[in-house]
Design an enzyme around this catalytic site. Structure first.
Site, mmCIF file in Angstrom:
data_model
loop_
_atom_site.group_PDB
_atom_site.id
_atom_site.type_symbol
_atom_site.label_atom_id
_atom_site.label_comp_id
_atom_site.label_asym_id
_atom_site.label_seq_id
_atom_site.Cartn_x
_atom_site.Cartn_y
_atom_site.Cartn_z
ATOM 1 N N LYS A 1 7.782 1.364 -4.910
ATOM 2 C CA LYS A 1 8.661 0.320 -5.456
ATOM 3 C C LYS A 1 8.587 0.359 -6.989
ATOM 4 O O LYS A 1 9.223 1.188 -7.624
ATOM 5 C CB LYS A 1 8.246 -1.048 -4.905
ATOM 6 C CG LYS A 1 8.692 -1.298 -3.468
ATOM 7 C CD LYS A 1 7.826 -0.641 -2.454
ATOM 8 C CE LYS A 1 8.057 -1.172 -1.072
ATOM 9 N NZ LYS A 1 7.230 -0.466 -0.078
ATOM 10 N N TYR B 1 -7.467 21.289 -4.051
ATOM 11 C CA TYR B 1 -7.886 20.347 -3.006
ATOM 12 C C TYR B 1 -8.706 19.211 -3.614
ATOM 13 O O TYR B 1 -8.556 18.051 -3.232
ATOM 14 C CB TYR B 1 -8.717 21.068 -1.932
ATOM 15 C CG TYR B 1 -8.974 20.166 -0.751
ATOM 16 C CD1 TYR B 1 -8.056 20.091 0.297
ATOM 17 C CD2 TYR B 1 -10.102 19.354 -0.698
ATOM 18 C CE1 TYR B 1 -8.265 19.238 1.358
ATOM 19 C CE2 TYR B 1 -10.318 18.496 0.360
ATOM 20 C CZ TYR B 1 -9.390 18.441 1.386
ATOM 21 O OH TYR B 1 -9.592 17.576 2.445
ATOM 22 N N PHE C 1 3.472 -10.178 4.881
ATOM 23 C CA PHE C 1 4.334 -8.997 4.883
ATOM 24 C C PHE C 1 4.003 -8.226 6.166
ATOM 25 O O PHE C 1 2.853 -8.210 6.612
ATOM 26 C CB PHE C 1 4.169 -8.108 3.644
ATOM 27 C CG PHE C 1 5.148 -6.966 3.699
ATOM 28 C CD1 PHE C 1 6.494 -7.198 3.515
ATOM 29 C CD2 PHE C 1 4.734 -5.688 4.036
ATOM 30 C CE1 PHE C 1 7.424 -6.162 3.655
ATOM 31 C CE2 PHE C 1 5.661 -4.648 4.178
ATOM 32 C CZ PHE C 1 7.007 -4.892 3.983
ATOM 33 N N THR C 2 5.013 -7.561 6.725
ATOM 34 C CA THR C 2 4.894 -6.968 8.065
ATOM 35 C C THR C 2 3.670 -6.058 8.219
ATOM 36 O O THR C 2 2.811 -6.297 9.069
ATOM 37 C CB THR C 2 6.176 -6.174 8.388
ATOM 38 O OG1 THR C 2 6.426 -5.258 7.319
ATOM 39 C CG2 THR C 2 7.380 -7.104 8.521
ATOM 40 N N ASP D 1 -1.376 -7.905 -3.709
ATOM 41 C CA ASP D 1 -0.410 -6.881 -3.321
ATOM 42 C C ASP D 1 0.441 -6.646 -4.564
ATOM 43 O O ASP D 1 1.322 -7.444 -4.902
ATOM 44 C CB ASP D 1 0.436 -7.351 -2.132
ATOM 45 C CG ASP D 1 1.406 -6.261 -1.677
ATOM 46 O OD1 ASP D 1 1.743 -5.371 -2.491
ATOM 47 O OD2 ASP D 1 1.835 -6.299 -0.509
ATOM 48 N N ARG E 1 15.735 -9.374 7.980
ATOM 49 C CA ARG E 1 14.433 -9.965 7.656
ATOM 50 C C ARG E 1 14.447 -11.365 8.269
ATOM 51 O O ARG E 1 14.663 -12.358 7.619
ATOM 52 C CB ARG E 1 14.199 -10.056 6.142
ATOM 53 C CG ARG E 1 14.015 -8.710 5.455
ATOM 54 C CD ARG E 1 12.589 -8.158 5.492
ATOM 55 N NE ARG E 1 12.259 -7.377 6.654
ATOM 56 C CZ ARG E 1 11.366 -6.381 6.660
ATOM 57 N NH1 ARG E 1 10.747 -6.016 5.559
ATOM 58 N NH2 ARG E 1 11.061 -5.747 7.761
ATOM 59 N N PHE F 1 10.916 -4.202 14.418
ATOM 60 C CA PHE F 1 12.196 -4.127 13.710
ATOM 61 C C PHE F 1 12.600 -2.697 13.376
ATOM 62 O O PHE F 1 13.776 -2.387 13.269
ATOM 63 C CB PHE F 1 12.149 -4.966 12.417
ATOM 64 C CG PHE F 1 11.030 -4.596 11.488
ATOM 65 C CD1 PHE F 1 9.767 -5.125 11.669
ATOM 66 C CD2 PHE F 1 11.231 -3.715 10.451
ATOM 67 C CE1 PHE F 1 8.721 -4.775 10.830
ATOM 68 C CE2 PHE F 1 10.202 -3.355 9.603
ATOM 69 C CZ PHE F 1 8.935 -3.883 9.793
HETATM 70 N N1 F0G Z 1 3.593 -4.746 0.524
HETATM 71 C C1 F0G Z 1 4.853 -5.096 0.235
HETATM 72 C C2 F0G Z 1 5.114 -6.361 -0.498
HETATM 73 C C3 F0G Z 1 5.910 -4.274 0.644
HETATM 74 O O1 F0G Z 1 7.155 -4.627 0.360
HETATM 75 C C4 F0G Z 1 5.628 -3.076 1.341
HETATM 76 C C5 F0G Z 1 6.691 -2.203 1.811
HETATM 77 C C6 F0G Z 1 4.292 -2.753 1.614
HETATM 78 C C7 F0G Z 1 3.304 -3.610 1.178
HETATM 79 C C8 F0G Z 1 3.905 -1.509 2.374
HETATM 80 O O2 F0G Z 1 4.035 -0.419 1.578
HETATM 81 O O3 F0G Z 1 5.839 0.910 2.731
HETATM 82 O O4 F0G Z 1 4.377 1.917 0.977
HETATM 83 O O5 F0G Z 1 3.465 1.398 3.208
HETATM 84 N N2 F0G Z 1 7.876 -2.558 1.873
HETATM 85 C C9 F0G Z 1 9.035 -1.766 2.226
HETATM 86 C C10 F0G Z 1 10.252 -2.620 2.169
HETATM 87 C C11 F0G Z 1 8.892 -1.004 3.488
HETATM 88 O O6 F0G Z 1 11.329 -2.136 2.548
HETATM 89 O O7 F0G Z 1 10.169 -3.770 1.733
HETATM 90 P P1 F0G Z 1 4.458 1.037 2.168
#
Ligand code: F0G
Length: 462
Positions: free
Chosen positions: A262, A76, A128-129, A219, A386, A453
């Protein structure tokens, strides 16, 4: 015999284990698509032939990473895999302190909650979303300060991820530096088409922010890919290693949020890395509330081990050249047959320009959503919208954001597909292009409140 002109490169790995794919008929795909409300996120993976939805968590791990799973120390507290990960984050990214999180948005949540006060503004090189949503949920307002070229799919600027320093200065003048806790800098910029930021621009951003007492938060999700573009495009970097460039990128920033799913070649994981001890202390405390103890942050020990090994593999020159080379290969194929895509080709994906592909559709007939659905119907290939659906609604007016970029992303998982899969993909896009004028748009019939989305549903018009 004719002489071969060019020496090709091939994937710098061989295949040890395979996962079989299911082939489907057009009728089966039509049924699956209707059940999924024309949203590729709602398809069952089993019904997909080539899955280009995302490069997130879909990578193939190496034998070393799989072996690393067996070294998982599932204590843990104080797992040895945490210390291995911490050591590699310090060594390759250069930040002093590490807070693991289950994935990128876990880190975004924590840093947004700590640094943003209600009424603050957070500039960024395009949104970013999940990043923007966490900023908004913390009471902040995101302001786009990316260069104008980034919003133009045809513009060939080599660093379309650059920050427009004038836009940033104008914002500082307008709202005051004390209302801007940090600038959020993405490397590479996902929503712009996987476009990189230059070292020169990063240095200037750092200098401007230092003058005004504003932090720089990176990021770092695809920063290794960004380092590759710097190496091949920026003066003075051709002879530097990817590892050196990665570390230099981070050196201009105060902290980084990371989706390890990624660049780092794993299926799950993320982290927040920082240099400021006080912010770290708060983050280390907060992670216990939302993710897990500060030495695992929502991850199993084995996941941290796979990440630690992934860091070492991600910066290998052969790996990154082949990874981005594969995306370029598909991009060049599509360009050679006249398919409208975002140029230059980015690091992780090909972005089809749906506005140009389906010029007869209105913006609210969701051209990119329509095209992603059609590509699946034609070929079983899964891609992602997108465009206007991803952009969501303004929290002030409630109206849709109308982004200039209306794109379909064909995203390449790392080390997963072969060149033959790439050829099949390009041919499928070409097939849809040939009957494009007959394709009808969609109407949205269900809209969730957050990140619509992922779960929105659509029906075919006409
Ligand atoms: N920042 C970037 C540039 C991203 O592309 C993503 C995720 C995140 C943050 C968030 O990270 O998914 O680990 O919580 N992108 C994915 C995509 C979902 O399909 O581009 P996460």
């Amino acid at each position: 015999m004719e002489k071969l002109k060019k020496r090709s490169w091939a994937e710098p790995f061989k295949i040890k284990s395979v996962e079989l794919l299911k082939m489907t008929s057009r009728e089966e795909r039509q049924k699956a698509l209707t059940e999924a409300g024309y949203n590729t996120f709602l398809l069952k993976s089993e019904d997909v032939y080539i899955d280009l939805l995302t490069d997130s968590g879909t990578n193939a791990m190496s034998d070393r990473q799989w072996a690393g799973l067996m070294l998982g120390d599932e204590a843990y507290a104080g797992s040895k895999n945490f210390y291995h990960l911490e050591e590699n984050v310090q060594k390759y990214y250069g930040y002093q302190y590490l807070v693991p999180t289950h994935q990128g948005r876990g880190a975004e949540h924590i840093i947004s909650k700590i640094l943003i006060k209600p009424g603050n503004y957070i500039p960024g090189n395009m949104y970013f979303t999940t990043t923007r949503l966490h900023q908004e949920l913390a009471g902040g307002t995101f302001v786009d300060v990316i260069i104008d070229e980034a919003h133009d799919p045809e513009n060939l600027h080599p660093f379309k991820g650059n920050v427009d320093l004038q836009k940033l200065e104008d914002l500082i003048k307008k709202v005051g530096a004390d209302k801007i806790p940090y600038i959020s800098v993405a490397a590479t910029v996902n929503m712009a088409g996987g476009q990189p930021i230059s070292i020169e621009n990063l240095r200037q951003v750092r200098a401007l922010c230092t003058r005004h007492g504003i932090k720089v938060v990176l990021d770092a999700t695809r920063a290794v890919e960004n380092a590759y573009f710097i190496k091949v495009r920026e003066k003075g970097y051709a002879k530097k290693s990817i590892a050196e460039i990665l570390k230099e990128i981070c050196s201009y920033t105060d902290a980084a949020t990371m989706s390890a799913k990624k660049d780092l070649l794993v299926n799950i994981g993320g982290f927040l890395a920082l240099n400021d001890y006080e912010v770290f202390e708060e983050a280390r405390n907060m992670v216990v509330v939302y993710e897990g103890l500060h030495t695992y942050g929502g991850l199993a020990g084995r996941d941290m081990e796979a990440m630690a090994i992934g860091i070492e593999e991600a910066v290998q020159e052969d790996h990154i050249r082949a990874r981005i080379g594969q995306v370029e290969y598909v991009g060049e194929k599509l360009l050679s047959i006249g398919i409208p895509i975002v140029k230059p080709v980015g690091g992780h994906a090909i972005f089809l320009n749906a506005k140009q592909f389906l010029p007869h559709l209105k913006h609210l007939e969701f051209p990119a959503q329509t095209l992603a659905a059609e590509l699946y119907l034609e070929s079983g290939i899964r891609s992602m919208e997108r465009g206007i659906v991803s952009a969501g609604r303004s929290k002030e007016t409630g109206d849709h954001y109308y982004p200039k970029l209306e794109l379909v992303r064909l995203t390449f998982p790392r080390r997963v597909y072969t060149q033959a899969h790439c050829d099949v993909t390009a041919e499928a896009v070409e097939a849809v292009y040939e009957y494009r004028s007959k394709i009808k748009g969609l109407k949205m019939v269900y809209e969730p409140k957050y990140l619509r989305f992922f779960q929105a549903r659509f029906e075919k018009l006409g």
